[in-house]
Write a protein that holds these residues in place. Structure first.
Motif, PDB file in Angstrom:
ATOM      1  N   HIS A 116      36.898  33.451  37.596  1.00  0.00           N
ATOM      2  CA  HIS A 116      36.263  33.809  36.324  1.00  0.00           C
ATOM      3  C   HIS A 116      34.799  33.397  36.404  1.00  0.00           C
ATOM      4  O   HIS A 116      34.432  32.537  37.206  1.00  0.00           O
ATOM      5  CB  HIS A 116      36.944  33.090  35.158  1.00  0.00           C
ATOM      6  CG  HIS A 116      36.566  33.614  33.810  1.00  0.00           C
ATOM      7  ND1 HIS A 116      37.034  34.805  33.307  1.00  0.00           N
ATOM      8  CD2 HIS A 116      35.741  33.104  32.843  1.00  0.00           C
ATOM      9  CE1 HIS A 116      36.530  35.012  32.100  1.00  0.00           C
ATOM     10  NE2 HIS A 116      35.749  34.008  31.802  1.00  0.00           N
ATOM     11  N   THR A 216      36.675  48.381  40.753  1.00  0.00           N
ATOM     12  CA  THR A 216      37.587  48.197  39.618  1.00  0.00           C
ATOM     13  C   THR A 216      37.559  46.755  39.123  1.00  0.00           C
ATOM     14  O   THR A 216      37.453  46.494  37.914  1.00  0.00           O
ATOM     15  CB  THR A 216      39.026  48.580  40.013  1.00  0.00           C
ATOM     16  OG1 THR A 216      39.056  49.941  40.412  1.00  0.00           O
ATOM     17  CG2 THR A 216      39.978  48.378  38.849  1.00  0.00           C
ATOM     18  N   SER A 217      37.640  45.800  40.051  1.00  0.00           N
ATOM     19  CA  SER A 217      37.625  44.384  39.668  1.00  0.00           C
ATOM     20  C   SER A 217      36.284  43.984  39.077  1.00  0.00           C
ATOM     21  O   SER A 217      36.225  43.212  38.108  1.00  0.00           O
ATOM     22  CB  SER A 217      37.948  43.515  40.878  1.00  0.00           C
ATOM     23  OG  SER A 217      39.248  43.774  41.352  1.00  0.00           O
ATOM     24  N   SER A 219      34.303  45.790  37.354  1.00  0.00           N
ATOM     25  CA  SER A 219      34.181  46.344  36.006  1.00  0.00           C
ATOM     26  C   SER A 219      34.881  45.485  34.959  1.00  0.00           C
ATOM     27  O   SER A 219      34.621  45.616  33.765  1.00  0.00           O
ATOM     28  CB  SER A 219      34.753  47.767  35.965  1.00  0.00           C
ATOM     29  OG  SER A 219      36.165  47.764  36.069  1.00  0.00           O
ATOM     30  N   LYS A 220      35.769  44.590  35.397  1.00  0.00           N
ATOM     31  CA  LYS A 220      36.532  43.746  34.477  1.00  0.00           C
ATOM     32  C   LYS A 220      35.920  42.366  34.300  1.00  0.00           C
ATOM     33  O   LYS A 220      36.442  41.539  33.549  1.00  0.00           O
ATOM     34  CB  LYS A 220      37.975  43.612  34.974  1.00  0.00           C
ATOM     35  CG  LYS A 220      38.732  44.935  34.999  1.00  0.00           C
ATOM     36  CD  LYS A 220      40.123  44.778  35.587  1.00  0.00           C
ATOM     37  CE  LYS A 220      40.866  46.103  35.630  1.00  0.00           C
ATOM     38  NZ  LYS A 220      42.216  45.965  36.248  1.00  0.00           N
ATOM     39  N   GLN A 221      34.816  42.077  34.987  1.00  0.00           N
ATOM     40  CA  GLN A 221      34.152  40.785  34.878  1.00  0.00           C
ATOM     41  C   GLN A 221      33.200  40.781  33.681  1.00  0.00           C
ATOM     42  O   GLN A 221      32.835  41.818  33.148  1.00  0.00           O
ATOM     43  CB  GLN A 221      33.374  40.468  36.159  1.00  0.00           C
ATOM     44  CG  GLN A 221      34.212  40.446  37.424  1.00  0.00           C
ATOM     45  CD  GLN A 221      35.303  39.405  37.373  1.00  0.00           C
ATOM     46  OE1 GLN A 221      35.039  38.216  37.231  1.00  0.00           O
ATOM     47  NE2 GLN A 221      36.544  39.833  37.491  1.00  0.00           N
ATOM     48  N   GLN A 224      32.067  43.147  28.167  1.00  0.00           N
ATOM     49  CA  GLN A 224      31.881  44.589  28.046  1.00  0.00           C
ATOM     50  C   GLN A 224      30.798  44.900  27.006  1.00  0.00           C
ATOM     51  O   GLN A 224      30.754  44.279  25.940  1.00  0.00           O
ATOM     52  CB  GLN A 224      33.194  45.268  27.646  1.00  0.00           C
ATOM     53  CG  GLN A 224      34.312  45.112  28.674  1.00  0.00           C
ATOM     54  CD  GLN A 224      34.001  45.799  29.989  1.00  0.00           C
ATOM     55  OE1 GLN A 224      33.628  46.977  30.010  1.00  0.00           O
ATOM     56  NE2 GLN A 224      34.164  45.076  31.092  1.00  0.00           N
ATOM     57  N   THR A 288      29.396  46.253  31.922  1.00  0.00           N
ATOM     58  CA  THR A 288      29.741  44.863  31.655  1.00  0.00           C
ATOM     59  C   THR A 288      28.544  43.980  31.970  1.00  0.00           C
ATOM     60  O   THR A 288      27.746  44.276  32.864  1.00  0.00           O
ATOM     61  CB  THR A 288      30.982  44.443  32.473  1.00  0.00           C
ATOM     62  OG1 THR A 288      31.381  43.129  32.084  1.00  0.00           O
ATOM     63  CG2 THR A 288      30.701  44.457  33.968  1.00  0.00           C
TER      64      THR A 288
END
Length: 292
Positions: A116, A216-217, A219-221, A224, A288
């Motif tokens: 994280h 993909t990963s 974009s999730k950090q 947003q 993000t």
């Protein structure tokens, strides 16, 4: 004998069931049990009925302290007293992150995976301090933060110079220094890149931030943000296949609708493109923010 045992069980059960459900944990201090087994008593004296037990590693809430006894609550709602002793329980301290883009790592080493990314003012629970690393909890995540980037003083966290603009300038400088570098699938620099390799290289080289390796990963950090909130340094992501159901391309937003990326199109190189170009306008999925 059986009758007496049954009455005792019924009495103990009735005691436990009369305790109210646990209140909001935020109003109490948290602690972790240090001793192997501790008796929880109904009242604050050693002759009082034992209503439950707690064991090492278990988390509890501290309601108050009186006359050498500590009143506690468990997650099950049970409330009672234990003898006060520094060796029995250890209070869980809140910590506050003092820098941007701080990695929460799975293990206490810079080689460990970042699970994280934390930013200035983020609150975590300090589990253990050990030299250069501090073990912390963030919601359901447990990991390690470098001790230089965490403080128990919220005011210190809030007043630390963010240097956000300097961070962004450094990020963009590194990214633009790779303009024209060839695209190569699976490469992460410094002489060739794919799209996610370019983004991870730019963040790592300029700021020391470890991002996941896939688009993909990535974009999730972070946090947003909507398209009309885009700021320099944000990661923009796309589905260039047009289905808008999977992320397969990323880049770094610059300004004025432009972003820098390792393009796998006919140019096959690191280049600057516009979000207004038909291809990217139609494939845009979101953005993000890693640097707040």
């Amino acid at each position: 004998m059986k009758k007496g045992w049954l009455l005792s069980c019924l009495f103990t059960t009735s005691i436990i069931l009369t305790f109210p459900a646990i209140a909001d944990a935020n109003q109490y201090e948290k602690a972790v049990v240090e001793s192997p087994i501790i008796d929880i008593r109904l009242d604050s004296n050693s002759n009082s009925t034992v209503i439950s037990k707690i064991s090492k590693g278990q988390e509890i809430l501290i309601v108050g302290e009186e006359n050498g006894w500590t009143k506690i609550k468990l997650g099950t709602g049970i409330e009672g007293f234990i003898e006060s002793s520094d060796s029995q329980i250890k209070k869980i301290e809140d910590g506050f992150i003092t820098n941007k883009g701080v990695n929460l790592r799975r293990n206490a080493t810079t080689e460990s995976e970042a699970i994280h990314i934390l930013n200035t003012g983020d609150k975590v629970e300090i589990i253990e301090k050990s030299g250069q690393w501090t073990k912390v909890r963030l919601n359901s995540l447990i990991g390690y933060v470098h001790s230089d980037y965490i403080s128990s003083d919220l005011n210190k966290s809030a007043t630390v110079s963010r240097g956000a603009s300097r961070d962004i300038d450094s990020l963009i400088e590194v990214a633009k220094s790779k303009l024209g570098t060839p695209y190569n699938y699976g490469s992460s620099g410094p002489n060739s890149f794919d799209c996610s390799g370019f983004v991870s290289y730019s963040y790592k080289t300029s700021l020391g931030i470890d991002l996941p390796r896939t688009s993909t990963s990535q974009s999730k950090q972070g946090t947003q943000v909507s398209k009309d909130e885009l700021q320099t340094g944000d990661i923009v992501y796309f589905d260039t296949g047009g289905g808008l159901d999977r992320v397969n391309h990323v880049g770094i937003y610059l300004s004025d609708g432009e972003f820098i990326h390792a393009s796998s199109g006919r140019n096959m190189k690191v280049m600057i493109s516009s979000l207004d170009e038909k291809h990217y306008r139609n494939s845009y999925m979101g953005a993000t923010r890693i640097i707040e």
